[in-house]
Design a protein around this motif. Structure first.
Motif, PDB file in Angstrom:
ATOM      1  N   LEU A   1       0.824  -1.213   0.000  1.00 59.35           N
ATOM      2  CA  LEU A   1       0.000   0.000   0.000  1.00 59.35           C
ATOM      3  C   LEU A   1       0.853   1.255   0.000  1.00 59.35           C
ATOM      4  O   LEU A   1       0.549   2.222  -0.711  1.00 59.35           O
TER       5      LEU A   1
ATOM      6  N   TYR B   1       0.929   3.957  -2.983  1.00 60.19           N
ATOM      7  CA  TYR B   1       0.682   5.373  -2.714  1.00 60.19           C
ATOM      8  C   TYR B   1       1.803   6.237  -3.274  1.00 60.19           C
ATOM      9  O   TYR B   1       1.549   7.270  -3.902  1.00 60.19           O
TER      10      TYR B   1
ATOM     11  N   ARG C   1       1.681   6.189  -7.175  1.00 58.33           N
ATOM     12  CA  ARG C   1       0.506   6.844  -7.751  1.00 58.33           C
ATOM     13  C   ARG C   1       0.388   8.333  -7.430  1.00 58.33           C
ATOM     14  O   ARG C   1      -0.435   9.022  -7.992  1.00 58.33           O
ATOM     15  N   SER C   2       1.219   8.840  -6.515  1.00 56.43           N
ATOM     16  CA  SER C   2       1.100  10.272  -6.179  1.00 56.43           C
ATOM     17  C   SER C   2       2.174  11.108  -6.827  1.00 56.43           C
ATOM     18  O   SER C   2       2.912  10.727  -7.619  1.00 56.43           O
TER      19      SER C   2
END
Length: 63
Positions: A55, A59, A62-63
């Motif tokens: 996770l 994160y 994807r950011s």
């Protein structure tokens, strides 16, 4: 995110999961036998750590 992203991620997962049994089947068997002897609590802990790391990595990517 769309379905093609999810299917691409699943395909990559299958490729990565298949590397060890393909490259070193005897080592994979030994690893599985070792894992079978672990207590349930230890397996759950490592599963949680793996999910949390995934996770965090997702994160960050994807950011």
């Amino acid at each position: 995110m769309n379905w093609s992203d999810l299917l691409a991620a699943f395909a990559l997962y299958l490729v990565l999961e298949g590397i060890m049994p393909f490259v070193n089947p005897q080592g994979m068997k030994r690893f599985m036998l070792t894992m079978a002897q672990f207590a349930d609590q230890h397996l759950r802990l490592w599963g949680f750590i793996s999910m949390a790391a995934g996770l965090v990595l997702l994160y960050v990517v994807r950011s």
